[in-house]
Design a protein around this motif. Structure first.
Motif, short mmCIF file in Angstrom:
data_model
loop_
_atom_site.label_atom_id
_atom_site.label_comp_id
_atom_site.label_asym_id
_atom_site.label_seq_id
_atom_site.Cartn_x
_atom_site.Cartn_y
_atom_site.Cartn_z
N VAL A 186 0.86 -1.19 0.00
CA VAL A 186 0.00 0.00 0.00
C VAL A 186 0.89 1.23 0.00
CG1 VAL A 186 -1.75 1.31 1.26
CG2 VAL A 186 -1.85 -1.19 1.23
N GLU A 187 0.53 2.22 -0.82
CA GLU A 187 1.30 3.45 -0.89
C GLU A 187 1.26 4.19 0.45
OE1 GLU A 187 1.33 7.50 -3.65
OE2 GLU A 187 0.45 5.63 -4.42
N GLU A 188 2.34 4.82 0.84
CA GLU A 188 2.43 5.51 2.12
C GLU A 188 1.34 6.58 2.24
OE1 GLU A 188 5.97 7.47 4.71
OE2 GLU A 188 5.48 8.52 2.84
N ILE A 189 0.73 6.65 3.41
CA ILE A 189 -0.27 7.66 3.71
C ILE A 189 0.36 8.68 4.67
CG2 ILE A 189 -2.51 8.11 4.77
CD1 ILE A 189 -3.30 5.24 4.04
N GLN A 190 0.20 9.95 4.35
CA GLN A 190 0.78 10.99 5.20
C GLN A 190 -0.14 12.19 5.29
OE1 GLN A 190 2.14 14.21 4.47
NE2 GLN A 190 1.44 14.21 2.35
N ARG A 191 -0.08 12.84 6.46
CA ARG A 191 -0.81 14.09 6.68
C ARG A 191 0.06 14.97 7.57
NH1 ARG A 191 -4.05 17.13 9.90
NH2 ARG A 191 -5.97 17.98 8.97
N THR A 192 0.42 16.15 7.09
CA THR A 192 1.27 17.06 7.83
C THR A 192 0.62 18.43 7.89
OG1 THR A 192 3.26 15.89 7.07
CG2 THR A 192 3.56 18.11 7.96
#
Length: 337
Positions: A172-178
């Motif tokens: 699964v592609e990396e999930i990020q929230r900044t």
């Protein structure tokens, strides 16, 4: 041997000089504390004493009298900001009043006290917290970081906030929230204030490489006491968005905004901070964005804390191929200054 006694006497005299100008606090149960008032904020008075390695924390509602010869900045529940030379509590119409110079204010109306002589470091407040989750199935791992840094002077404050969540899982592609924020508040009379904020958000769920929102607003505290703050802000914003390469490259818009913030504390060791902001667009017909934030914190010994955070973003007209909304829930353990 005489030299040792001489050094000991010098140390004792030096230590006595440090506390020769003691502040004296009497509690409602009659207990008396002698030391140095560091500050009073959010219903808690912090006192440095020569007989304790850590500062004492006393609920402000438990304070009966206070006496000091130092200079202080005091903020009342109606937003008045006073600089007083010395503090002396006395009775006025059976109500405890703190006076300094030619000014006086009811003890129950005080929401903030800070010695004016404090240096730069003592005006800072900071916190940092971390959270980590790992699940063996699919090697799912999630790391979250939250931090704040603030500076408060007599008539303005500066605050920096940074939150980041990253999730990795096999196939699964990396999930990020900044998310980050820089805020500048200039305090006016009668609990009014001017605010400038610059926010940035990067969010893989909404295909956002970067959203930068610059805001200018006018705000007011509707409630400002030793249990909660409630404030509202109205203003204008400029929103600049860059999306992933497969979508539209950029999107700019002018917006109005309305915000409501609440900060609840003095509920034993629990505190709650929440903010709701709506952005009706001025340049894109019918577009409305909404941001909601909430942090529930439980204080632990040694300035540690556990925090449960929730963030929600909504856009009724997202770019094609992206989600209308995104949310994140994080649990972290942290430390604060």
């Amino acid at each position: 041997m005489k030299l040792k006694y001489l050094i000991l006497c010098i140390c004792l005299l030096f230590g006595a000089s440090l506390f020769s100008q003691n502040d004296t606090i009497t509690l409602t149960n009659g207990d008396r504390i002698v030391g140095e008032v560091k500050k009073m904020d959010r219903g808690v008075l912090i006192i440095k004493t020569p007989y304790s390695s850590s500062d004492l924390k006393v609920k402000w509602k438990k304070v009966n009298t206070i006496k000091s010869t130092e200079h202080f900045l005091i903020i009342s529940s109606n937003g008045e900001r006073l600089k007083l030379k010395g503090l002396q509590t006395h009775k006025a119409a059976n109500i405890n009043v703190v006076s300094g110079g030619d000014k006086a204010i009811h003890l129950t109306d005080i929401v903030f006290i800070k010695p004016v002589k404090d240096g730069f470091v003592s005006r800072l407040n900071a916190s940092v917290s971390f959270g980590y989750n790992f699940t063996k199935a699919s090697n799912l791992s999630q790391l979250s970081v939250a931090s704040t840094l603030g500076y408060t002077s007599s008539f303005y404050s500066i605050g920096i906030t940074f939150n980041s969540v990253r999730s990795n899982q096999d196939s699964v592609e990396e999930i990020q929230r900044t998310y980050g924020e820089l805020a500048f508040n200039y305090f006016l009379e009668r609990d009014n204030f001017l605010i400038y904020q610059s926010e940035f958000l990067s969010n893989s769920e909404q295909k956002l490489k970067l959203r930068v929102t610059n805001k200018l607003g006018f705000g007011k505290y509707f409630i400002h006491n030793n249990q909660m703050f409630l404030a509202g802000v109205l203003g204008v914003a400029w929103n600049n968005e860059e999306y992933e390469a497969s979508l539209i490259q950029s999107r700019n818009s002018g917006e109005a905004y309305a915000s409501l913030a609440v900060n609840m504390f003095d509920y034993n060791d629990l505190s709650l901070v929440s903010n709701l902001t709506a952005y009706p667009s001025l340049t894109e017909k019918g577009r409305v964005r909404t941001d909601f934030k909430m942090d529930l914190k439980y204080d632990l010994p040694l300035d540690l804390f556990v925090k449960l955070g929730f963030n929600y973003n909504y856009d009724n007209k997202p770019v094609e191929g992206s989600s209308y909304s995104d949310y994140v829930i994080r649990t972290t353990l942290g430390w604060e200054l």
